[in-house]
Write an enzyme that holds these catalytic residues in place. Sequence first.
Site, PDB file in Angstrom:
ATOM      1  N   THR A 148       0.817  -1.229   0.063  1.00 31.27           N
ATOM      2  CA  THR A 148       0.057   0.023   0.025  1.00 31.27           C
ATOM      3  C   THR A 148       0.819   1.197  -0.073  1.00 31.27           C
ATOM      4  O   THR A 148       1.229   1.765  -1.056  1.00 31.27           O
ATOM      5  CB  THR A 148      -0.932   0.041   1.358  1.00 31.27           C
ATOM      6  OG1 THR A 148      -0.291  -0.257   2.425  1.00 31.27           O
ATOM      7  CG2 THR A 148      -1.915  -1.044   0.954  1.00 31.27           C
ATOM      8  N   LYS A 170       3.794  -6.939   3.952  1.00 28.41           N
ATOM      9  CA  LYS A 170       3.330  -5.381   3.679  1.00 28.41           C
ATOM     10  C   LYS A 170       3.147  -4.864   4.977  1.00 28.41           C
ATOM     11  O   LYS A 170       2.524  -5.384   5.823  1.00 28.41           O
ATOM     12  CB  LYS A 170       2.497  -5.310   2.450  1.00 28.41           C
ATOM     13  CG  LYS A 170       1.193  -5.736   2.845  1.00 28.41           C
ATOM     14  CD  LYS A 170       0.297  -5.123   3.530  1.00 28.41           C
ATOM     15  CE  LYS A 170       0.219  -3.537   3.185  1.00 28.41           C
ATOM     16  NZ  LYS A 170      -0.664  -2.842   3.929  1.00 28.41           N
ATOM     17  N   THR A 181      -2.732  -1.992   7.986  1.00 29.50           N
ATOM     18  CA  THR A 181      -2.514  -3.472   7.835  1.00 29.50           C
ATOM     19  C   THR A 181      -1.085  -4.239   7.723  1.00 29.50           C
ATOM     20  O   THR A 181      -0.505  -3.611   6.891  1.00 29.50           O
ATOM     21  CB  THR A 181      -3.454  -4.206   6.980  1.00 29.50           C
ATOM     22  OG1 THR A 181      -4.775  -3.988   7.254  1.00 29.50           O
ATOM     23  CG2 THR A 181      -3.341  -5.638   7.119  1.00 29.50           C
ATOM     24  N   GLU A 261       6.131   4.299   7.989  1.00 29.08           N
ATOM     25  CA  GLU A 261       6.079   5.699   7.419  1.00 29.08           C
ATOM     26  C   GLU A 261       6.815   6.711   8.180  1.00 29.08           C
ATOM     27  O   GLU A 261       6.425   6.967   9.390  1.00 29.08           O
ATOM     28  CB  GLU A 261       4.545   6.027   7.570  1.00 29.08           C
ATOM     29  CG  GLU A 261       3.627   5.343   6.497  1.00 29.08           C
ATOM     30  CD  GLU A 261       2.214   5.477   7.030  1.00 29.08           C
ATOM     31  OE1 GLU A 261       1.865   6.226   7.837  1.00 29.08           O
ATOM     32  OE2 GLU A 261       1.487   5.302   5.742  1.00 29.08           O
ATOM     33  N   ASN A 381       0.245  10.928   7.597  1.00 35.04           N
ATOM     34  CA  ASN A 381      -0.914  10.589   8.074  1.00 35.04           C
ATOM     35  C   ASN A 381      -2.224  11.575   8.554  1.00 35.04           C
ATOM     36  O   ASN A 381      -3.377  11.438   8.947  1.00 35.04           O
ATOM     37  CB  ASN A 381      -0.720   9.763   9.302  1.00 35.04           C
ATOM     38  CG  ASN A 381       0.044   8.397   9.105  1.00 35.04           C
ATOM     39  OD1 ASN A 381      -0.710   7.643   8.639  1.00 35.04           O
ATOM     40  ND2 ASN A 381       0.876   8.106   9.566  1.00 35.04           N
ATOM     41  N   SER A 386      -9.802  10.628   1.155  1.00 33.37           N
ATOM     42  CA  SER A 386     -10.755  10.496   0.280  1.00 33.37           C
ATOM     43  C   SER A 386     -10.520  11.038  -0.952  1.00 33.37           C
ATOM     44  O   SER A 386      -9.279  11.780  -0.856  1.00 33.37           O
ATOM     45  CB  SER A 386     -12.401  10.850   0.546  1.00 33.37           C
ATOM     46  OG  SER A 386     -12.579  12.299   1.075  1.00 33.37           O
TER      47      SER A 386
END
Lengths: 386, 386
Positions: A148, A170, A181, A261, A381, A386
Amino acid sequence: MSTTGITAPAGFTAAALTAGIKPSGNPDMALVVNNGPEFNAAAVFTRNRVVASPVKVSRQAIGDGRIRAVIFNAGNANACNGAQGDLDAAETQQRVAGLLGLEPTDVGVCSTGLIGELLPMDKVRAGVDQLVPALGDHGADAAEAIMTTDLVKKETVVKGKGWTLGGMGKGVGMMSPSLATMLVCLTTDASATPEMLDTALRAASKVTFDTLDIDGSTSTNDTVFLLASGASGVTPSQEELNAAVLEASEDIARQMQADAEGVTKRVTVTVEGTTNEEQALDAARTLARDNLFKCAMFGSDPNWGRVLAAVGMADADMDPDHISVYFNGQPVCVDTTGAPGARQVDLSGADIDVLVNLGVDGPGRATVRTTDLSHDYVHINSAYSS
Amino acid sequence: MSTTGITAPAGFTAAALTAGIKPSGNPDMALVVNNGPEFNAAAVFTRNRVVASPVKVSRQAIGDGRIRAVIFNAGNANACNGAQGDLDAAETQQRVAGLLGLEPTDVGVCSTGLIGELLPMDKVRAGVDQLVPALGDHGADAAEAIMTTDLVKKETVVKGKGWTLGGMGKGVGMMSPSLATMLVCLTTDASATPEMLDTALRAASKVTFDTLDIDGSTSTNDTVFLLASGASGVTPSQEELNAAVLEASEDIARQMQADAEGVTKRVTVTVEGTTNEEQALDAARTLARDNLFKCAMFGSDPNWGRVLAAVGMADADMDPDHISVYFNGQPVCVDTTGAPGARQVDLSGADIDVLVNLGVDGPGRATVRTTDLSHDYVHINSAYSS
C-alpha cells in the site's frame, strides 16, 4: 524457481495483476497456491475486536489446519462494511475455490486498504478469473501487489537442511492514511503438521510481528499465514522449524520497521530488571508508544528524563529509586539519577538502542522495535482519506 | 483584592519573582500563603511511579490535611536527582517554613521543568528569601511565574454564596521538551474540613485534569492543591463545594487544552454504550491517544475507520457489529458500517466532537479532552533538551 519470496519453496505458485482497486493503477491483487502434496497451515490474526470481513473468513478457513490458497487484494480493506462486506469476502473465497477445484474453506482471504468502502466486486471477480490461469513462479510480483504505502516490497528466504522457507509481507501495524494493516504470508516445502506450524508461527510472531510497534495502532486486518507443501519430503524437527520461521519473521519485521511511514530512526527498546517477561514487554511498549520519547529520538536528543517518565507509568514491577537507562550502550541514568556526560551521547545515527533496567531482581526481559515520530509521519497520516 | 486567580479569595497572599532558574530570564518562582483563620487542604498527585522530590515532600506535608503555604519553581523539575534532590526539596520547604514561622510539614513544594538537573540552590534560597517579604495581592504574577512553554497564564475565579474559589494552573500532561508537568493551585475562603476538600477535589479531578489527555504522557511532578482559609466565615454544603471546585477545575483544564503544544484542534471524545464508566474511559483514552486518529483530526479528515480500529483495541465491552460514530453530531458510522455522506462531514473548525457508541446496553459513559497531532507538536518536542 524464484530464489526469493513465497515461490522459493517447492510446491508453491503465485500470480499478481492490476485489477483496478488502487486509484494509483499499481498492481493490487495476488494469489498464492499450495500445490502439495500436503496442505497444512497455521495463521495468526489481529487482536482487534473490530475485524474486517476477510479476517472472519480466514479464521473459519484455518479451523481445520489446512489452507491450499490465499487470495490478496490491496487498496480496500473490506472492513466495517456490514453484512455486504462479509458476503463479498465469502464470494471472493468461493470464486477462487471454484476455479481451483477446492472447498471454500481451503482458501484464505487477505485485504488491506481503506476502511469502510465496499469492495468493487466486478473488479475483484475479473481479477480472480485472470489470476488463476496466470499462476507460476511469480512470488516477487505478489509481494509487490500487496503493497500500500510501502516504498519497497518485502521478501525473505531461509534455507533448512533440504527444505526452504519463503515469505512476503507488507505494511507495519496501522501505518497509513487508512491504507492499513500488516499482511504476511510464509511458505515452506517442509513437511509439518498443523500443530508444528502453529507452534512455530506463534513463537516467532510473539517476538517479531507482535513486538513491532510503530504507532501503537492495530489494524482490523492484520493476518500472518504459514503454509506447508511438504514438497521437499523433509520433516524438520520442531526446533529446526521454529528457528527458520523465527529467522524469516525477523527478516520481514526488520524490513517493515525500516520502511515504516516517516521513519528516520530505527529504535530498539529493551527492558530488563523486572519480575517477568510480560511486565518487561508492557514497560517496553509503554516507552515505544510515548510520543515525547519518540519526538526526542527524531531530534537525536538523549533526553533520558522522558524515558523515566514513560516507564514510570508501565504496569511492571520496578524500584523507582534504582532505574538505569543506557543509550547505545552508554549509561545515561544510574539509580534514577543522571550519569556524567549523559547529555553528550551521540544519537545522530539511524539506529538507536535503548536499554532500561527497572531495578528489580527478576528475569523479566523483552524487546520492542519502534521508530521515531517525525514530521513526515504527521504529514503522511494527516492527508485526506478520500 | 485581585479579582482573578489564587488571591481572589480572602485570606490568601502571593508573590512571584525571577530567581534565574529559567534560561529565558522570565519569572520562575512563586509563593502562595494561606493567612487563615483555617488551614485545611487537599491534594492529588501524579500516578507515575517515578516521582519528583517535591512530590515526595508535598505528599508527606498533606498527610495531616493542613497546608499553609506552597512554594513553586519553574525551569527545573527536581526529578531524578537522587538523594540530593530530596535534600534540596526538603531544604526549600524548611526555608519557607522558617521565614513564615511555620512547621516544615505546613509547606507544599511544586517544581516543573527539566528532569535530571540539580536545582540551583543558591538561586532558590535567594528567591525564597525575597518572596516572603513581597507577599501581597499578586495572584496573577504567580500564575505567570509557574509557566514553562505555556503561551498564556491560566487563572480562574468561581463565586459561591458569600465565598469565593480561585485558582491558577500551568502545562498539560507532559507537554514540552522536558519542561513537563501540570501544576494547579486552587484557593478558597470557604470553611471546609480536609475531608470535604478531599472529596470535592478528587471528584473534580477525575472528570477534568485526569481526563485531559494530550499525549498520554504523565509527568513525574503533576500536583493539584486545594487550600481553604475559612476567611469568608461561610461553610458551603458538600454539593456547593463540589460544584465550585468542578467549575474551577473545568475552566483551568479547558485553558490547558487550548494552550497545549502545537494544538490546532480541540477534540472532545465521548464514549457510551458500554458496561460501566471505567470501560468507557478506557475506550475514550485509547482513541484520544491514537496517533493515526490524532493525525486525521489535524488533517480535518472524517476518517471514521481509524476510530473503529482504535476503539477495537480498548478494554471495554462492545458489540463489534453495532458500533456507531458521530463527528460533530453527524452520524458517520452506524452498526460498524459507513453512513451516507460520512466522508463529506466538515471538520475544518477548531473544535471537534467525537461520540462513539460501543453498542452494548449499559450505562458506561466517559469524556476525554485531547488535541490533534500536528507538525508543531513534533517540532516543539524534538528540539534538543540541552
